[in-house]
Scaffold this motif. Structure first.
Motif, PDB file in Angstrom:
ATOM      1  N   VAL A  91       0.841  -1.205   0.000  1.00 36.09           N
ATOM      2  CA  VAL A  91       0.000   0.000   0.000  1.00 36.09           C
ATOM      3  C   VAL A  91       0.876   1.256   0.000  1.00 36.09           C
ATOM      4  N   ASP A  92       2.000   1.220   0.705  1.00 37.24           N
ATOM      5  CA  ASP A  92       2.939   2.340   0.666  1.00 37.24           C
ATOM      6  C   ASP A  92       3.417   2.600  -0.763  1.00 37.24           C
ATOM      7  N   THR A  93       3.777   1.538  -1.465  1.00 38.23           N
ATOM      8  CA  THR A  93       4.227   1.675  -2.852  1.00 38.23           C
ATOM      9  C   THR A  93       3.123   2.250  -3.716  1.00 38.23           C
ATOM     10  N   LEU A  94       1.907   1.813  -3.484  1.00 37.89           N
ATOM     11  CA  LEU A  94       0.758   2.314  -4.237  1.00 37.89           C
ATOM     12  C   LEU A  94       0.606   3.822  -4.077  1.00 37.89           C
ATOM     13  N   LYS A 176      -4.149   6.726   6.832  1.00 37.97           N
ATOM     14  CA  LYS A 176      -4.639   6.500   8.194  1.00 37.97           C
ATOM     15  C   LYS A 176      -4.776   4.998   8.463  1.00 37.97           C
ATOM     16  N   GLY A 177      -5.260   4.261   7.461  1.00 39.96           N
ATOM     17  CA  GLY A 177      -5.359   2.820   7.623  1.00 39.96           C
ATOM     18  C   GLY A 177      -3.997   2.178   7.841  1.00 39.96           C
ATOM     19  N   LEU A 178      -2.993   2.642   7.087  1.00 42.54           N
ATOM     20  CA  LEU A 178      -1.641   2.111   7.267  1.00 42.54           C
ATOM     21  C   LEU A 178      -1.104   2.406   8.664  1.00 42.54           C
ATOM     22  N   LYS A 179      -1.470   3.537   9.210  1.00 44.87           N
ATOM     23  CA  LYS A 179      -1.006   3.877  10.566  1.00 44.87           C
ATOM     24  C   LYS A 179      -1.479   2.819  11.568  1.00 44.87           C
ATOM     25  N   TYR A 180      -2.715   2.377  11.424  1.00 44.32           N
ATOM     26  CA  TYR A 180      -3.230   1.353  12.340  1.00 44.32           C
ATOM     27  C   TYR A 180      -2.577  -0.006  12.090  1.00 44.32           C
ATOM     28  N   PHE A 181      -2.293  -0.326  10.846  1.00 49.37           N
ATOM     29  CA  PHE A 181      -1.599  -1.583  10.565  1.00 49.37           C
ATOM     30  C   PHE A 181      -0.172  -1.537  11.107  1.00 49.37           C
ATOM     31  N   ARG A 182       0.454  -0.364  11.071  1.00 49.76           N
ATOM     32  CA  ARG A 182       1.794  -0.236  11.664  1.00 49.76           C
ATOM     33  C   ARG A 182       1.725  -0.410  13.182  1.00 49.76           C
TER      34      ARG A 182
END
Length: 355
Positions: A91-94, A176-182
């Protein structure tokens, strides 16, 4: 006695006069249209060049290296760390590739680009499916167990609409979603916390692979429909008592509109790109399960089939030749790779179901 002295202080020129002075000083007289035309031509060239640059898909990354970047030293071997880090990396790459996230762009060159936004959509669909699997099965020991709080907040944000460009833009919700996955990953690899878990079980892996089967099956059908074909209705096959809500004809013409052929192709290409990374991560986190079922080679074969979808497309257009004609049909080639990968996934699920 009144002072009759004249005021000789020069007056400050107005806005109109200042604009006229600027034009007289810096622009050739009478060449406004030519100057504007030159500016538009330069802008058009820049937009076209950026369009070509932004249309190049990002390279694949090493899932082990990505995990080492996101977790403390010595904690990469924690069960689930590689799969979680890979989802974050995809998702970061996206979001951070050249041009950023283009699907919701309202200005050139993103506005007129077509292939890359559909590639993004394919990546995003697979990321959403894996994110849902994290929340529903991979982080829970059983159906009645409590869901992880970070995943409960992160997974819905990955499912935010893809074409929102303002208030809020799609990218901000995905970040924001990635923050929770982190946050989940940090708790997962922390030795002092036991509330974050990843259960590498055969039934959990089969659950996610079932969703992957459905996605690849749908993409294969849409790709094959590029040439159009008459299909018999098999919706109720196998169950004599089955019914459906609305009657459908026994035979129908199925064809992907020619304007959508390249869209489906690049969506499939993006979907396969994401799956390559996820399966490489699964091969590591589910290593013991795969070894026990003698299924590691099956995962490797699926990855190899999907890697074929990432070959360079030498044609400037997605060709749509019919049958055994003179022109290639890129959609059918892509469908062949996905169909073989999908068949291998079905075999893998069967292996995982065995005792």
């Amino acid at each position: 006695m009144a002072d009759d002295t004249l005021d000789v202080t020069p007056k400050k020129p107005g806005l109109r006069q200042r604009l006229q002075n600027f034009a007289d000083d810096y622009l050739p007289r009478g060449n406004w249209l030519r100057f504007l035309g030159v500016l538009l031509a330069i802008y058009a060239v820049i937009v076209i060049i950026l369009g070509f640059v932004w249309s190049v898909a990002p390279s694949e990354f090493d899932v082990k290296v990505k995990t080492a970047e996101l977790v403390p030293a010595g904690r990469s071997d924690v069960t689930g760390a590689v799969t979680t880090a890979t989802l974050i990396g995809v998702v970061d790459t996206l979001l951070d590739k050249r041009g950023g996230f283009l699907y919701n762009d309202r200005m050139p060159p993103g506005l007129y680009l077509d292939n890359m936004p559909h590639w993004e959509y394919g990546v995003l669909i697979q990321s959403r499916d894996l994110g849902r699997a994290f929340r529903e099965v991979l982080s829970r020991s059983q159906s009645q167990s409590k869901e992880d709080p970070d995943l409960a907040l992160g997974e819905p944000r990955l499912n935010f609409q893809t074409d929102s460009w303002l208030l809020p833009p799609s990218e901000s919700e995905y970040r924001k979603g990635l923050k929770y996955f982190r946050n989940y990953l940090e708790r997962l690899v922390d030795e002092e916390q036991a509330d974050a878990q990843f259960y590498a079980r055969a039934d959990n892996l089969r659950e996610w692979l079932t969703t992957v089967n459905s996605r690849l099956g749908s993409l294969s059908q849409r790709l094959v429909a590029s040439v159009g074909q008459r299909r018999l209705n098999t919706d109720l096959a196998g169950d004599a008592s089955a019914t459906q809500s609305t009657a459908a004809p026994g035979e129908m013409e199925v064809r992907t509109p020619w304007t959508e052929i390249d869209d489906v192709f690049y969506e499939a290409r993006g979907s396969a790109w994401a799956l390559i990374h996820f399966l490489r991560a699964v091969e590591i986190d589910f290593a013991e399960i795969l070894e026990k079922k003698n299924a590691r080679v099956s995962v490797q074969q699926i990855i190899r089939e999907l890697e074929g979808t990432q070959a360079i497309v030498w044609s400037p257009f997605i060709l749509n030749g019919t049958g055994f004609g003179l022109l290639a049909n890129h959609s059918l080639v892509m469908a062949s790779y996905l169909a073989r990968a999908n068949a291998a996934i079905i075999d893998l699920r069967d292996l995982l179901a065995q005792g």
